[in-house]
Design an enzyme around this catalytic site. Sequence first.
Site, PDB file in Angstrom:
ATOM      1  N   LYS A 195      51.788 -40.809  -6.192  1.00  0.00           N
ATOM      2  CA  LYS A 195      52.981 -41.649  -6.351  1.00  0.00           C
ATOM      3  C   LYS A 195      52.631 -42.880  -7.171  1.00  0.00           C
ATOM      4  O   LYS A 195      51.999 -43.814  -6.682  1.00  0.00           O
ATOM      5  CB  LYS A 195      53.556 -42.104  -5.005  1.00  0.00           C
ATOM      6  N   GLY A 248      46.604 -51.183  -4.116  1.00  0.00           N
ATOM      7  CA  GLY A 248      47.775 -52.057  -4.195  1.00  0.00           C
ATOM      8  C   GLY A 248      47.514 -53.322  -3.394  1.00  0.00           C
ATOM      9  O   GLY A 248      46.358 -53.687  -3.148  1.00  0.00           O
ATOM     10  N   SER A 249      48.578 -53.943  -2.967  1.00  0.00           N
ATOM     11  CA  SER A 249      48.428 -55.238  -2.302  1.00  0.00           C
ATOM     12  C   SER A 249      47.887 -55.070  -0.882  1.00  0.00           C
ATOM     13  O   SER A 249      48.041 -54.010  -0.253  1.00  0.00           O
ATOM     14  CB  SER A 249      49.781 -55.942  -2.248  1.00  0.00           C
ATOM     15  N   THR A 250      47.314 -56.119  -0.368  1.00  0.00           N
ATOM     16  CA  THR A 250      46.810 -56.119   1.008  1.00  0.00           C
ATOM     17  C   THR A 250      47.961 -55.915   1.991  1.00  0.00           C
ATOM     18  O   THR A 250      47.821 -55.199   2.987  1.00  0.00           O
ATOM     19  CB  THR A 250      46.058 -57.445   1.258  1.00  0.00           C
ATOM     20  N   ARG A 251      49.104 -56.507   1.670  1.00  0.00           N
ATOM     21  CA  ARG A 251      50.271 -56.356   2.562  1.00  0.00           C
ATOM     22  C   ARG A 251      50.632 -54.871   2.723  1.00  0.00           C
ATOM     23  O   ARG A 251      50.787 -54.365   3.838  1.00  0.00           O
ATOM     24  CB  ARG A 251      51.457 -57.140   1.969  1.00  0.00           C
ATOM     25  N   THR A 252      50.734 -54.158   1.611  1.00  0.00           N
ATOM     26  CA  THR A 252      51.085 -52.731   1.705  1.00  0.00           C
ATOM     27  C   THR A 252      49.925 -51.932   2.311  1.00  0.00           C
ATOM     28  O   THR A 252      50.156 -50.969   3.049  1.00  0.00           O
ATOM     29  CB  THR A 252      51.461 -52.176   0.314  1.00  0.00           C
ATOM     30  N   GLY A 253      48.691 -52.341   2.007  1.00  0.00           N
ATOM     31  CA  GLY A 253      47.527 -51.654   2.579  1.00  0.00           C
ATOM     32  C   GLY A 253      47.590 -51.645   4.102  1.00  0.00           C
ATOM     33  O   GLY A 253      47.308 -50.625   4.752  1.00  0.00           O
ATOM     34  N   GLU A 271      42.232 -49.933  -1.476  1.00  0.00           N
ATOM     35  CA  GLU A 271      41.683 -50.826  -2.508  1.00  0.00           C
ATOM     36  C   GLU A 271      42.749 -51.888  -2.721  1.00  0.00           C
ATOM     37  O   GLU A 271      43.784 -51.604  -3.326  1.00  0.00           O
ATOM     38  CB  GLU A 271      41.414 -50.063  -3.819  1.00  0.00           C
ATOM     39  N   CYS A 306      42.878 -57.027 -10.166  1.00  0.00           N
ATOM     40  CA  CYS A 306      42.516 -57.288  -8.761  1.00  0.00           C
ATOM     41  C   CYS A 306      41.275 -58.181  -8.663  1.00  0.00           C
ATOM     42  O   CYS A 306      41.163 -58.989  -7.748  1.00  0.00           O
ATOM     43  CB  CYS A 306      42.285 -55.976  -8.033  1.00  0.00           C
ATOM     44  N   GLU A 405      46.671 -64.641  -3.610  1.00  0.00           N
ATOM     45  CA  GLU A 405      46.544 -63.906  -4.865  1.00  0.00           C
ATOM     46  C   GLU A 405      47.811 -64.103  -5.684  1.00  0.00           C
ATOM     47  O   GLU A 405      48.907 -63.775  -5.226  1.00  0.00           O
ATOM     48  CB  GLU A 405      46.337 -62.407  -4.585  1.00  0.00           C
TER      49      GLU A 405
HETATM   50  P1  NAD Z   1      52.043 -52.983  -4.000  1.00  0.00           P
HETATM   51  O1  NAD Z   1      51.307 -52.986  -2.720  1.00  0.00           O
HETATM   52  O2  NAD Z   1      53.365 -53.663  -4.051  1.00  0.00           O
HETATM   53  O3  NAD Z   1      52.342 -51.480  -4.467  1.00  0.00           O
HETATM   54  C1  NAD Z   1      51.309 -50.554  -4.654  1.00  0.00           C
HETATM   55  C2  NAD Z   1      51.877 -49.157  -4.476  1.00  0.00           C
HETATM   56  O4  NAD Z   1      52.318 -49.023  -3.128  1.00  0.00           O
HETATM   57  C3  NAD Z   1      53.092 -48.854  -5.354  1.00  0.00           C
HETATM   58  O5  NAD Z   1      53.052 -47.514  -5.753  1.00  0.00           O
HETATM   59  C4  NAD Z   1      54.246 -49.108  -4.413  1.00  0.00           C
HETATM   60  O6  NAD Z   1      55.415 -48.402  -4.736  1.00  0.00           O
HETATM   61  C5  NAD Z   1      53.671 -48.623  -3.098  1.00  0.00           C
HETATM   62  N1  NAD Z   1      54.309 -49.234  -1.921  1.00  0.00           N
HETATM   63  C6  NAD Z   1      54.845 -50.473  -1.829  1.00  0.00           C
HETATM   64  N2  NAD Z   1      55.351 -50.661  -0.587  1.00  0.00           N
HETATM   65  C7  NAD Z   1      55.124 -49.522   0.105  1.00  0.00           C
HETATM   66  C8  NAD Z   1      55.418 -49.095   1.423  1.00  0.00           C
HETATM   67  N3  NAD Z   1      56.057 -49.889   2.294  1.00  0.00           N
HETATM   68  N4  NAD Z   1      55.008 -47.865   1.802  1.00  0.00           N
HETATM   69  C9  NAD Z   1      54.359 -47.057   0.949  1.00  0.00           C
HETATM   70  N5  NAD Z   1      54.080 -47.391  -0.332  1.00  0.00           N
HETATM   71  C10 NAD Z   1      54.450 -48.615  -0.744  1.00  0.00           C
HETATM   72  O7  NAD Z   1      51.061 -53.537  -5.083  1.00  0.00           O
HETATM   73  P2  NAD Z   1      51.340 -53.748  -6.646  1.00  0.00           P
HETATM   74  O8  NAD Z   1      52.167 -54.964  -6.835  1.00  0.00           O
HETATM   75  O9  NAD Z   1      51.803 -52.470  -7.238  1.00  0.00           O
HETATM   76  O10 NAD Z   1      49.862 -53.986  -7.199  1.00  0.00           O
HETATM   77  C11 NAD Z   1      49.245 -55.219  -7.204  1.00  0.00           C
HETATM   78  C12 NAD Z   1      48.198 -55.268  -6.119  1.00  0.00           C
HETATM   79  O11 NAD Z   1      47.246 -54.225  -6.307  1.00  0.00           O
HETATM   80  C13 NAD Z   1      47.389 -56.548  -6.164  1.00  0.00           C
HETATM   81  O12 NAD Z   1      47.262 -57.047  -4.856  1.00  0.00           O
HETATM   82  C14 NAD Z   1      46.046 -56.113  -6.717  1.00  0.00           C
HETATM   83  O13 NAD Z   1      44.975 -56.931  -6.359  1.00  0.00           O
HETATM   84  C15 NAD Z   1      45.931 -54.736  -6.148  1.00  0.00           C
HETATM   85  N6  NAD Z   1      44.957 -53.929  -6.881  1.00  0.00           N
HETATM   86  C16 NAD Z   1      43.775 -53.657  -6.283  1.00  0.00           C
HETATM   87  C17 NAD Z   1      42.819 -52.913  -6.957  1.00  0.00           C
HETATM   88  C18 NAD Z   1      41.490 -52.588  -6.314  1.00  0.00           C
HETATM   89  O14 NAD Z   1      40.803 -51.697  -6.812  1.00  0.00           O
HETATM   90  N7  NAD Z   1      41.110 -53.246  -5.238  1.00  0.00           N
HETATM   91  C19 NAD Z   1      43.071 -52.469  -8.251  1.00  0.00           C
HETATM   92  C20 NAD Z   1      44.301 -52.758  -8.831  1.00  0.00           C
HETATM   93  C21 NAD Z   1      45.245 -53.497  -8.133  1.00  0.00           C
END
Ligand code: NAD
Length: 502
Positions: A195, A248-253, A271, A306, A405
């Site tokens: 996705k 993605g973000s820590t919040r979504t993680g 990640e 990131c 961040e």
């Molecule tokens: P995000 O968490 O908003 O979204 C990431 C993914 O998760 C997207 O595909 C999104 O559609 C999905 N998502 C969002 N909410 C969800 C939910 N409730 N349930 C399931 N899936 C959901 O993050 P973003 O804005 O796309 O990316 C930026 C973040 O990614 C930053 O915090 C950045 O540091 C991090 N990042 C980390 C790395 C790493 O390797 N550590 C690399 C790149 C980006």
Amino acid sequence: MSAVAAPSSPVTWHSRAAQLSIEGRAFVDGRYVGAASGATFDCVSPIDGRVLAKVASCEQADVDAAVASARRAFDKGGWSRAAPAKRKKVLQRLAELILAHQDELALLETLDMGKPIGDSLAVDIPGAARCIDWYGEAIDKVYDEIAPTGHEVLGMITREPCGVVGAVVPWNFPLLMAAWKLGPALAAGNSVVLKPSEKSPLTAIRVAQLAMEAGLPEGVLNVLPGFGNTAGQALALHMDVDVIAFTGSTRTGKRMLEYAGQSNMKRVWLECGGKSPNIVLADTRDLDRAATAAAWGIFFNQGEVCTAGSRLLVQDSIKDRVLEKVVEVGRTLQPGDPLDPATKLGAIVDTIQMDSVLRYIESGRSEGASLVLGGTRTRRDSGGYYVEPTVFDAVAPGMKIAREEIFGPVLSTLTFKDVDEAIRIANDTIYGLGAAVWTRDVTTAHRVARALRAGSVWVNCYDSGDMTVPFGGYKQSGTGRDKSLHALDKYTELKATWIDLS
Ligand code: NAD
């Protein structure tokens, strides 16, 4: 593998963009399909605000279909039980196809996400190809183990693919982050439902077709564009998904962990975000080099990285000199037309992200930090979303811009008196992704590198990386590692088989 020569003029890229035919459908069971509901969303280019394509807005029904297809393919064994040497050939062919379509993919990435075309061509697309190729090349060289048990028994330790992997990825390096999941997951024999971010789905959709051309069996790779709270959540809650590989973000993680707990205890690998400290000590041999690296360390990819070195920690005696150079370099990195190969800084991915970055800049001002470069939206006439490289001085460790961040081109400069204070400030964060230290003293370099709580530490450099080296975070920056052979741990189960020889 060889890269295709790229046109070098903005006019050429603009005319190519005008002729581009863009696929916006999902890819399920080996073919492009619309969302079951028929719903689409507008895929908007941050370069000029124009709608690039209508993209399938996948939801539960689409996730069910894609997971079922992935499971069927896994159970059939055409991929999961194929000899590693066979999987290797297909992945290497896929890497070649990505390179053969490098211009098209780079253009899609730049139009969709706003990064400079030069970066898409030099970093994202070849990086994705290299990752897929690397895991293909590696997989028939990874051996299983025989345990040193007694003679009466044989203890075999084998790695087996987990099954169906749900990969959920962000928008800052859309294809590259997807490749960091696809490479090891597919090489290990899993089926994948990918996705991409709703902000940047286009290259993932395109690459699904290339994977079929490369010889990946139907159902082994499915791509579902859609939103996080619909497609992403349905995938992460699915009872038949064995692994969620998330960037993605820590919040979504954190949500991903909850979804696993609410469903089938699937493995969750995260990640996530960062607030990486870049420490410059007064004994640094070449301060100009350190300052230039600090500027690139925050402004590259519009700060949407990131591991962006968003906290510059400078020893107080050299702060003015270092900051002067950072500002000088930052001034040369003004955002330009992302389709101009000379542009170094592009657009911010969308208005939501741009507004968030501008709010952080406002908070820095109101909390009393001193703005020494940038701070405003620029290139409004383009219709796109651009923010100037921005530098704050006199940032206190407790300020929001020092703690959260921002994910934009905004640097916070803090000072310290001695090494211990630098380490204390550097580690005073919920994150632990990257960190750097600049010093000419080898003992200090080792001591600080050991003390920094981060998955990657750079000494006298910033943001070095290679497929051979694992990448990931301590603390709330994540779990597990992408890249290198270590990433295979995320996509394989260890099986112990006991054979009685008595
Ligand atoms: P995000 O968490 O908003 O979204 C990431 C993914 O998760 C997207 O595909 C999104 O559609 C999905 N998502 C969002 N909410 C969800 C939910 N409730 N349930 C399931 N899936 C959901 O993050 P973003 O804005 O796309 O990316 C930026 C973040 O990614 C930053 O915090 C950045 O540091 C991090 N990042 C980390 C790395 C790493 O390797 N550590 C690399 C790149 C980006």
